[in-house]
Write an enzyme that holds these catalytic residues in place. Structure first.
Site, short mmCIF file in Angstrom:
data_model
loop_
_atom_site.label_atom_id
_atom_site.label_comp_id
_atom_site.label_asym_id
_atom_site.label_seq_id
_atom_site.Cartn_x
_atom_site.Cartn_y
_atom_site.Cartn_z
N LEU A 65 0.86 -1.19 0.00
CA LEU A 65 0.00 0.00 0.00
C LEU A 65 0.89 1.24 0.00
O LEU A 65 2.10 1.13 0.20
CB LEU A 65 -0.90 -0.03 1.24
CG LEU A 65 -1.84 -1.24 1.34
CD1 LEU A 65 -2.66 -1.18 2.63
CD2 LEU A 65 -2.76 -1.34 0.14
N PRO A 66 0.35 2.43 -0.20
CA PRO A 66 1.20 3.61 -0.27
C PRO A 66 2.04 3.84 0.99
O PRO A 66 3.25 4.07 0.89
CB PRO A 66 0.21 4.75 -0.51
CG PRO A 66 -0.96 4.11 -1.19
CD PRO A 66 -1.04 2.73 -0.59
N LYS A 166 15.43 0.57 2.16
CA LYS A 166 14.64 1.05 1.02
C LYS A 166 14.58 2.58 0.99
O LYS A 166 14.71 3.21 -0.07
CB LYS A 166 13.22 0.47 1.12
CG LYS A 166 12.23 0.98 0.10
CD LYS A 166 12.58 0.58 -1.31
CE LYS A 166 11.70 1.30 -2.32
NZ LYS A 166 12.04 1.00 -3.70
N LYS A 235 7.59 10.85 -0.04
CA LYS A 235 7.39 10.10 1.22
C LYS A 235 8.68 9.37 1.61
O LYS A 235 9.12 9.42 2.75
CB LYS A 235 6.24 9.09 1.02
CG LYS A 235 6.08 8.11 2.14
CD LYS A 235 5.64 6.70 1.71
CE LYS A 235 6.08 6.20 0.41
NZ LYS A 235 6.10 4.78 0.18
P1 NDP Z 1 -0.26 2.73 -6.32
O1 NDP Z 1 -0.67 4.11 -6.00
O2 NDP Z 1 -0.17 2.30 -7.74
O3 NDP Z 1 -1.28 1.71 -5.60
C1 NDP Z 1 -1.66 1.89 -4.29
C2 NDP Z 1 -2.57 0.75 -3.88
O4 NDP Z 1 -2.94 0.93 -2.51
C3 NDP Z 1 -3.87 0.69 -4.66
O5 NDP Z 1 -4.24 -0.66 -4.79
C4 NDP Z 1 -4.85 1.45 -3.76
O6 NDP Z 1 -6.20 1.02 -3.94
C5 NDP Z 1 -4.36 1.01 -2.42
N1 NDP Z 1 -4.68 1.95 -1.35
C6 NDP Z 1 -4.35 3.25 -1.27
N2 NDP Z 1 -4.74 3.77 -0.09
C7 NDP Z 1 -5.35 2.76 0.59
C8 NDP Z 1 -5.96 2.66 1.86
N3 NDP Z 1 -6.01 3.71 2.70
N4 NDP Z 1 -6.50 1.47 2.23
C9 NDP Z 1 -6.43 0.41 1.41
N5 NDP Z 1 -5.88 0.44 0.18
C10 NDP Z 1 -5.33 1.60 -0.21
O7 NDP Z 1 1.11 2.48 -5.55
P2 NDP Z 1 2.36 1.58 -5.97
O8 NDP Z 1 1.91 0.20 -6.25
O9 NDP Z 1 3.18 2.33 -6.95
O10 NDP Z 1 3.17 1.63 -4.59
C11 NDP Z 1 2.83 0.83 -3.47
C12 NDP Z 1 4.01 0.85 -2.52
O11 NDP Z 1 5.17 0.31 -3.17
C13 NDP Z 1 4.41 2.27 -2.05
O12 NDP Z 1 4.83 2.23 -0.71
C14 NDP Z 1 5.57 2.62 -2.99
O13 NDP Z 1 6.41 3.60 -2.41
C15 NDP Z 1 6.23 1.27 -3.18
N6 NDP Z 1 7.00 1.08 -4.41
C16 NDP Z 1 6.54 1.50 -5.63
C17 NDP Z 1 7.30 1.28 -6.78
C18 NDP Z 1 6.85 1.71 -8.14
O14 NDP Z 1 7.67 1.67 -9.08
N7 NDP Z 1 5.58 2.08 -8.35
C19 NDP Z 1 8.60 0.59 -6.70
C20 NDP Z 1 8.95 0.12 -5.39
C21 NDP Z 1 8.19 0.38 -4.29
P3 NDP Z 1 -7.17 1.64 -5.06
O15 NDP Z 1 -6.98 0.78 -6.27
O16 NDP Z 1 -8.51 1.55 -4.46
O17 NDP Z 1 -6.71 3.08 -5.28
#
Ligand code: NDP
Length: 290
Positions: A65-66, A166, A235
């Site tokens: 999750l974020p 990380k 973040k």
């Molecule tokens: P996204 O914004 O693409 O996805 C976020 C996900 O979390 C969605 O499924 C969203 O659901 C869900 N979500 C958001 N808020 C909530 C909440 N309050 N309760 C439940 N579900 C929630 O993020 P990423 O996949 O890019 O990133 C996820 C994590 O991985 C982060 O911590 C990021 O820093 C890390 N990361 C990202 C990388 C990248 O290249 N993107 C690489 C490495 C790490 P919904 O579909 O309903 O919006």
């Protein structure tokens, strides 16, 4: 594996990571806040879209999750069953990992912080670097479960150590991104061809992931594809800065970089990729990097 796995959070990373789990688990449950994404995942990869109550009763629960606050809120509302391992792949906060390890003790369940690096392409290919913090015995029990989406799995220390590594990694990404932006703007303002400069630097001592990948694939071609959102990088730089300040270290460069990335994030268009931080400097100099 006869164990049941669940994946909580099918965002840019989670959707692709969860797709590898059916290789190793007979039953893979998926949950996402916007439930249609879980249903789509089930259709595409043979997983099972379930409620959050069901997902959190699996033997192994992954989350991506974020923020740590998002994960903590779910864990506290829907704690796992005894014997379960919660593997949190969010880029989170070290202090939160320590809190979750303690919180889950009352349920006889375990928690590992296991953030990932390698971007969406690494998630898709199943080649992510996974940096794991937590108890060694729990890590050893969990390792096989992580393998389907990993290229490298490294146990880096106590609870929170994975999140710490990380955050520092992403701070370095931010430092390189900003430094490369200033350097390449200086080259352009002095009439140097940026593609030629990139070719030289990428076989020289100043190269980095930014010069090898980010600049050619995102910046100089002006694509800025949204795969890792700028607020998520802001973040992460915040977490890295807090980590250094928590042990009272001087942080001149980390503080400045966090400030710049935070400003870029606050002023960027919504849904900007992290690489769009470059545009803040471009707006000051009126020089476009292309
Ligand atoms: P996204 O914004 O693409 O996805 C976020 C996900 O979390 C969605 O499924 C969203 O659901 C869900 N979500 C958001 N808020 C909530 C909440 N309050 N309760 C439940 N579900 C929630 O993020 P990423 O996949 O890019 O990133 C996820 C994590 O991985 C982060 O911590 C990021 O820093 C890390 N990361 C990202 C990388 C990248 O290249 N993107 C690489 C490495 C790490 P919904 O579909 O309903 O919006």
């Amino acid at each position: 594996m006869s164990l049941t796995a669940a994946f909580v959070g099918l965002g840019a990373m989670g959707y692709r990571m969860a797709a590898h789990l059916p290789k190793s688990f007979d039953q893979v449950l998926v949950w996402n806040r916007t439930f249609s994404k879980a249903q789509q995942h089930a259709e595409q990869y043979g997983t099972q879209a379930v409620s959050i109550e069901q997902a959190t009763q699996a033997d192994i629960i992954f989350s991506c999750l974020p923020t740590s606050a998002d994960v903590e809120s779910i864990i506290r509302q829907y704690p796992p069953k005894a014997g379960a391992i919660w593997i949190d792949c969010t880029s989170g906060e070290p202090e939160s990992a320590k809190r979750m390890v303690e919180f889950l003790k009352q349920y006889q369940a375990d928690y590992l912080d296991a953030p990932v690096s390698g971007q969406t392409i690494g998630a898709e290919k199943g080649t992510l670097t996974v940096m794991v913090g937590g108890d060694t015995a729990v890590f050893e029990r969990a390792q096989t479960a992580i393998e389907p989406f990993a290229g490298l799995i490294k146990h880096v220390g106590e609870p929170g150590a994975g999140f710490a590594v990380k955050a520092v990694n992403n701070m370095l990404l931010a430092v390189h991104l900003w430094a490369t932006t200033e350097g390449f703007t200086a080259l352009k303002a002095n009439g140097v061809d940026l593609q030629s400069a990139l070719e030289c630097i990428n076989t020289s001592s100043g190269k980095s992931g930014v010069t090898e990948n980010v600049f050619p694939q995102r910046v100089l071609n002006r694509h800025f594809p949204l795969t890792f959102a700028l607020p998520l990088l802001a973040k992460d730089t915040g977490i890295a800065l807090k980590l250094a300040q928590s042990v009272k270290l001087p942080t001149p460069l980390l503080s400045l970089t966090q400030n710049l990335i935070q400003t870029a994030s606050l002023t960027a268009a919504p849904d900007s990729d992290f690489s769009a931080a470059v545009k803040l400097y471009e707006s000051w100099t009126k020089i476009t990097l292309e």
